[in-house]
Enzyme design. Structure first.
Site, mmCIF file in Angstrom:
data_model
loop_
_atom_site.group_PDB
_atom_site.id
_atom_site.type_symbol
_atom_site.label_atom_id
_atom_site.label_comp_id
_atom_site.label_asym_id
_atom_site.label_seq_id
_atom_site.Cartn_x
_atom_site.Cartn_y
_atom_site.Cartn_z
ATOM 1 N N LEU A 110 11.735 -20.220 -5.311
ATOM 2 C CA LEU A 110 10.638 -19.435 -4.719
ATOM 3 C C LEU A 110 9.368 -19.530 -5.573
ATOM 4 O O LEU A 110 9.446 -19.566 -6.804
ATOM 5 C CB LEU A 110 11.079 -17.960 -4.656
ATOM 6 C CG LEU A 110 10.051 -16.986 -4.079
ATOM 7 C CD1 LEU A 110 9.981 -17.104 -2.554
ATOM 8 C CD2 LEU A 110 10.372 -15.545 -4.471
ATOM 9 N N HIS A 163 2.672 3.474 -8.931
ATOM 10 C CA HIS A 163 2.516 2.050 -9.267
ATOM 11 C C HIS A 163 3.734 1.560 -10.063
ATOM 12 O O HIS A 163 4.208 0.442 -9.869
ATOM 13 C CB HIS A 163 1.236 1.828 -10.081
ATOM 14 C CG HIS A 163 -0.026 2.163 -9.315
ATOM 15 N ND1 HIS A 163 -0.234 1.772 -8.021
ATOM 16 C CD2 HIS A 163 -1.150 2.856 -9.677
ATOM 17 C CE1 HIS A 163 -1.428 2.196 -7.609
ATOM 18 N NE2 HIS A 163 -1.995 2.861 -8.594
ATOM 19 N N ASP A 218 0.830 -1.204 0.000
ATOM 20 C CA ASP A 218 0.000 0.000 0.000
ATOM 21 C C ASP A 218 0.871 1.263 0.000
ATOM 22 O O ASP A 218 1.968 1.259 0.547
ATOM 23 C CB ASP A 218 -0.906 -0.022 1.242
ATOM 24 C CG ASP A 218 -2.092 0.912 1.083
ATOM 25 O OD1 ASP A 218 -2.345 1.398 -0.038
ATOM 26 O OD2 ASP A 218 -2.774 1.160 2.100
#
Ligand code: FPP
Length: 225
Positions: A124, A29, A12
């Site tokens: 991962l 963003h 956020d």
């Protein structure tokens, strides 16, 4: 000592980060996507971490202005296409969660393509939450199980979810202390870290500090020591 295997992050603060420097929200963003790359690389180099789940687009994010939503879709599409070589180089498997059927056909195609091309990677797992909402995920799971002849068990429900792995560390950047419909089932025993830093300012050093703190936490899972 606790080892964090599954880290989940609510990323956020992109919009505020951009506005604070007089930039358009979407610039936040764009910078946020660079941080996604840096944090993914960091986690892929840490052999204890098996899974990184990132909240990239929620079922509620459609309420944003159309241009911002379109920008986020394009950013995601470009990110996946451009970063495919680094997924492969770092042996990272891409696994989306959420209901991606709402996305354009071409974005769905990109998502599928990266999922398939990284399916063999066994390092991962980077899981992006895309058109994801925990309540929606649970409802979809319950509906998939509703014709079961037996009572639904916790294990059955868990296996019907998009994300089947318990979260160890859940981080939210940007100063708010809420879960915003993210991994509500999976975070039942997660350690929660709410930090003020905005996502574009978050770094692998910050993550390293959190992981260190986590190793010292005593987890009892409802039992006694
Ligand atoms: C929240 O910041 C962030 C989002 C809704 C989108 C998250 C997207 C990224 C981190 C970049 C793209 C990701 C990928 C994987 C390419 P906000 O806009 O709510 O910030 P604010 O609270 O300051 O308004």
């Amino acid at each position: 000592m606790n080892q964090a295997k599954h880290i989940a992050i609510i990323m956020d603060g992109n919009g505020r980060w951009a506005q604070m420097q007089g930039l358009k929200r979407v610039k936040g963003h764009e910078t946020g996507a660079k941080v996604v790359k840096a944090i993914t690389t960091y986690c892929s180099n840490n052999e204890n971490i098996e899974r990184l789940t990132l909240y990239a687009f929620s079922t509620e994010n459609w309420k944003r202005p159309r241009l911002e939503v379109e920008f986020l879709m394009k950013l995601l599409d470009n990110y996946l296409k451009n970063e495919l070589p680094s997924y492969l180089k770092n042996n990272v498997k891409f696994e989306p969660i959420g209901d991606t059927r709402a996305f354009s056909k071409s974005l769905q195609k990109t998502i599928k393509m990266v999922e398939e091309k990284t399916a063999h990677c066994d390092g991962l797992v980077q899981s992006l939450a895309l058109n994801y909402g925990s309540q929606d995920e649970i409802l979809r799971a319950v509906n998939a199980l509703k014709n079961s002849k037996k009572d639904i068990t916790a294990e059955m429900l868990n296996n019907a979810l998009d994300c089947k792995e318990d979260v160890d560390i859940l981080i939210r950047t940007g100063g708010d202390s809420r879960l915003s419909n993210f991994l509500l089932w999976q975070a039942a025993y997660a350690e929660l870290f709410f930090i003020d830093k905005l996502w574009p300012d978050f770094s692998s050093k910050d993550l390293e500090k959190i992981i260190k703190q986590f190793t010292k936490v005593e987890r009892r899972f409802g039992g006694l020591k």
